[in-house]
Design a protein around this motif. Structure first.
Motif, PDB file in Angstrom:
ATOM      1  N   PHE A  66       0.760  -1.213  -0.078  1.00 47.46           N
ATOM      2  CA  PHE A  66       0.063  -0.023  -0.015  1.00 47.46           C
ATOM      3  C   PHE A  66       0.813   1.406   0.016  1.00 47.46           C
ATOM      4  O   PHE A  66       0.568   2.255  -0.834  1.00 47.46           O
ATOM      5  N   VAL A  67       1.862   1.295   0.821  1.00 45.54           N
ATOM      6  CA  VAL A  67       2.933   2.537   0.844  1.00 45.54           C
ATOM      7  C   VAL A  67       3.551   2.789  -0.331  1.00 45.54           C
ATOM      8  O   VAL A  67       3.332   3.996  -0.724  1.00 45.54           O
ATOM      9  N   SER A  68       4.141   1.815  -0.867  1.00 42.11           N
ATOM     10  CA  SER A  68       4.703   2.159  -2.317  1.00 42.11           C
ATOM     11  C   SER A  68       3.795   2.615  -3.220  1.00 42.11           C
ATOM     12  O   SER A  68       3.855   3.564  -4.352  1.00 42.11           O
ATOM     13  N   GLY A  69       2.512   1.727  -3.337  1.00 43.66           N
ATOM     14  CA  GLY A  69       1.510   2.170  -4.344  1.00 43.66           C
ATOM     15  C   GLY A  69       1.092   3.660  -4.040  1.00 43.66           C
ATOM     16  O   GLY A  69       0.612   4.374  -5.011  1.00 43.66           O
ATOM     17  N   SER A  70       0.667   3.823  -2.789  1.00 44.23           N
ATOM     18  CA  SER A  70       0.371   5.259  -2.429  1.00 44.23           C
ATOM     19  C   SER A  70       1.413   6.314  -2.965  1.00 44.23           C
ATOM     20  O   SER A  70       0.874   7.260  -3.569  1.00 44.23           O
ATOM     21  N   LEU A  71       2.699   6.240  -2.612  1.00 46.98           N
ATOM     22  CA  LEU A  71       3.589   7.020  -3.099  1.00 46.98           C
ATOM     23  C   LEU A  71       3.779   7.292  -4.828  1.00 46.98           C
ATOM     24  O   LEU A  71       3.799   8.414  -5.198  1.00 46.98           O
TER      25      LEU A  71
END
Length: 520
Positions: free
Chosen positions: A467-472
Motif C-alpha cells: 500500500f505504501v509504495s503504491g500510494s507514493l
C-alpha cells in the motif's frame, strides 16, 4: 489532494543525494563509520523483528524519504483506507480487508458511518464460518478437503495451510486445485473417495472460468463415483448464492465487494485454513494481522515498519533502478510465501498509469521471485553474489524450530545469517572467478516462532508495505484490469479451437491454432 512522490520537493533532493553519495554508498564503510547503524535501522513490530541496516541507504536518505512520504499525504491516504473511504477509484469501492480482522464492536477515529454495520456483518459471517470449520474438524468421516479456487482464492489459503502445518488437525488432508489444466484435479482425485471428501468451491462471483471448470468436473466425478448428498460434500465460498444452489450446494459463506481477491485470506476464503488449524487458531491469525494494522495506523513513520519497507522499495526501484526483489524464507513451511507475495505486489502495483488514468513517468512494482533457503543457495544465489545485476534479497527466518530434529535448525539459521553477511562483506579473490564484490543489499525479517498470530502479522506487514509504495507512486493498488483481456480472448480462441476458424487472427496465433488442430 494527494501528491505523487515524483512531484514532491523531496524528489529532486533525493536525486541529488543519490548522485552524490547513494550510488557509491559502501555498506562496509557505513558500519565502520556508524556504530549505531544496526540499532537505527532495525526495529520491532508486532511479532516481527526487522533488520534494515544492510540496505543501501543512510540516515539522511531515510529522512528525505520520510519527509517525502509526509508530503504525498500518505497518512491521509492510509486513514482513508482504514476508515472505509472508496479509495479504489476505478471501481468506486472501499478497501476494507483490515475490517475482516478487526475485533467485534471496535470503532476507530475516522470510521465512516457504514463501518459499524459492515463490522457486525463480518463477525456474523466469521462466527458461522468458524462454527462450520469446527464441525468439519469433528467429523471423522471427512478425511480430505479439496479447495478449488484460483488467484487469491488459492494462493493465500494454500500458503497459510502449509505454513501452519504443525497446528493442523490430525486425520485431515487438505488439497488445493487451482489450474484449469485437468492434470492437477485428475491427480488429486485419484487418492480420494467421495464419501470421505469435502469440496470447497471458492469464487466470489461463481463465474471464474478455471474454478467453475474444475468445480463441474469435481461434481461429475463425485456422481460417477457413487457420491451422494452434494449438500454435505460441497460448500461454496461466494456471494452468488443462487448459482451455488443451482449446482446443489446449500452451504455457502459470502464476502463483500470491498474485499479484493488477493486480500481475501481473512474472509470466508480462509475456510480451509480454519478447518486446518481450528477456530481458535484462525482467530489468532486475525489477531496477529490486526496488531500489525494498529502498528501501521498509529506508529510514527520513522518507527513504522510497513512505511520504512515501502520507502525502501521506492528508493530501490526509482533511484537505484533495481527491477526485482528476491524472497528467501528460511523455513520450509513458508515455501509458498514467495508465490503469495508475487500476486500481492505485482497484481497490486504492476500498473503503468496513475489514479487519474494518465501514464506514469516512473517505474512501479519490481518483479518478486524466490524459493526457500537453503534450496535457493544451490540454485540462484550464484547470481545474487556474483551476477552483473544487483538484486536485493529479503530473508525471513524463524528463531524457534517447528520440529525436534537436532542440529537442523541451527544450520538453517547459520546459513541465513551467513548469506546476508556474505552478500554485504564479499571477499577478495585470487582471480575474478573467486572474487565476491560484496556491498549487495539484504533485509532480514525475523519471527520468534511460526504461529497463526505471527503469520498474520507477517502477511499484514507485506500488505501495508505494498500500500505504501503504491500510494507514493500515485496508483490504484486495488484493481487488476490487466488480467481481463487475456480472459476475453481465451473464450474466443476456445471456440476457434473447435471450429478451426482463424479469420481475423494475427499470423502467429493463426499458425499456432492450425498446429494444435492438425496434431503435427
Amino acid at each position: 489532494m494527494s501528491l505523487r512522490c515524483d512531484h514532491t520537493p523531496q524528489w529532486p533532493q533525493l536525486q541529488a543525494a543519490f548522485s552524490a553519495q547513494g550510488r557509491a554508498l559502501d555498506l562496509r564503510q557505513a558500519f565502520a563509520q556508524d556504530h549505531q547503524r544496526f540499532a537505527h535501522f532495525s526495529q520491532s513490530a508486532p511479532h516481527v523483528f526487522a533488520d534494515l541496516s544492510k540496505n543501501l541507504w543512510d540516515r539522511s536518505t531515510e529522512a528525505l524519504l520520510l519527509d517525502m512520504a509526509q508530503a504525498t499525504g500518505l497518512a491521509q491516504h492510509r486513514d482513508a483506507m482504514l476508515g472505509g473511504q472508496p479509495i479504489n477509484s476505478t471501481e468506486g469501492r472501499a478497501v476494507l480487508h483490515t475490517l475482516l480482522r478487526r475485533p467485534a464492536g471496535l470503532s476507530l477515529p475516522g470510521d465512516s458511518s457504514s463501518l459499524a454495520g459492515h463490522l457486525a456483518d463480518v463477525h456474523a459471517t466469521l462466527d458461522a464460518m468458524l462454527a462450520y470449520a469446527d464441525t468439519v474438524r469433528a467429523d471423522d468421516a471427512i478425511t480430505d478437503i479439496v479447495n478449488i479456487g484460483i488467484g487469491g482464492s488459492d494462493l493465500g489459503p494454500h500458503m497459510a495451510v502449509l505454513a501452519l502445518e504443525q497446528f493442523r488437525a490430525h486425520g485431515k488432508r487438505l488439497h488445493f486445485v487451482s489450474n484449469v489444466d485437468g492434470h492437477e484435479l485428475y491427480t488429486a482425485l485419484q487418492s480420494l473417495r467421495p464419501q470421505n471428501t469435502l469440496f470447497l468451491i471458492a469464487s466470489k462471483t461463481f463465474t471464474t472460468a478455471e474454478t467453475m471448470t474444475n468445480a463441474a468436473s469435481a461434481l461429475a466425478w463425485f456422481e460417477q463415483q457413487g457420491g451422494r448428498d452434494v449438500g454435505r460434500h460441497f460448500a461454496a465460498l461466494t456471494t452468488n448464492v443462487e448459482a451455488a444452489r443451482a449446482l446443489g450446494i446449500t452451504t455457502t459463506f459470502g464476502f463483500w465487494d470491498w474485499v479484493g481477491g488477493r486480500y481475501s485470506l481473512w474472509s470466508a476464503i480462509g475456510l480451509p485454513v480454519a478447518i486446518a488449524i481450528g477456530s481458535a487458531g484462525f482467530r489468532d491469525l486475525l489477531a496477529g494481522a490486526h496488531a500489525m494494522d494498529e502498528h501501521f495506523r498509529t506508529a510514527p513513520f520513522a518507527q513504522n515498519l510497513p512505511v520504512r519497507l515501502g520507502l525502501l522499495d521506492v528508493w530501490y526501484r526509482n533511484f537505484h533502478g533495481f527491477t526485482s526483489r528476491c524472497i528467501a524464507p528460511y523455513h520450509a513451511a513458508l515455501r509458498r510465501l514467495p508465490a503469495y507475495l508475487q500476486q500481492l505486489e505485482m497484481e497490486s502495483n504492476g500498473k503503468r498509469v496513475a489514479r487519474d488514468g494518465t501514464p506514469l513517468a516512473l517505474a512501479t512494482s519490481p518483479v518478486l521471485w524466490g524459493e526457500p533457503g537453503t534450496n535457493g543457495q544451490h540454485a540462484f544465489f550464484q547470481m545474487l553474489h556474483q551476477g552483473t545485476d544487483v538484486l536485493p534479497l529479503e530473508l525471513i527466518a524463524v528463531r524457534q524450530a517447528t520440529h525436534p530434529l537436532k542440529g537442523h535448525h541451527e544450520k538453517l539459521l547459520a546459513n541465513a545469517l551467513a548469506q546476508a553477511q556474505a552478500l554485504m562483506v564479499g571477499k577478495e579473490g585470487e582471480d575474478g572467478h573467486r572474487h565476491f564484490p560484496g556491498n549487495r543489499p539484504s533485509t532480514f525479517l525475523l519471527l520468534d516462532a511460526l504461529t497463526p498470530a505471527s503469520l498474520g502479522a507477517l502477511i499484514a506487514l507485506q500488505e501495508h508495505r505494498v500500500f505504501v509504495s503504491g500510494s507514493l507512486w500515485g496508483i490504484n493498488s486495488f484493481d487488476q484490469w490487466g488480467v481481463e483481456l487475456g480472459k476475453v480472448l481465451a473464450k474466443d480462441i476456445e471456440a476457434r479451437l473447435a471450429s478451426g476458424d482463424a479469420a481475423g487472427l494475427d499470423g502467429s496465433t493463426a499458425g499456432l491454432l492450425g498446429r494444435l488442430r492438425s496434431g503435427a
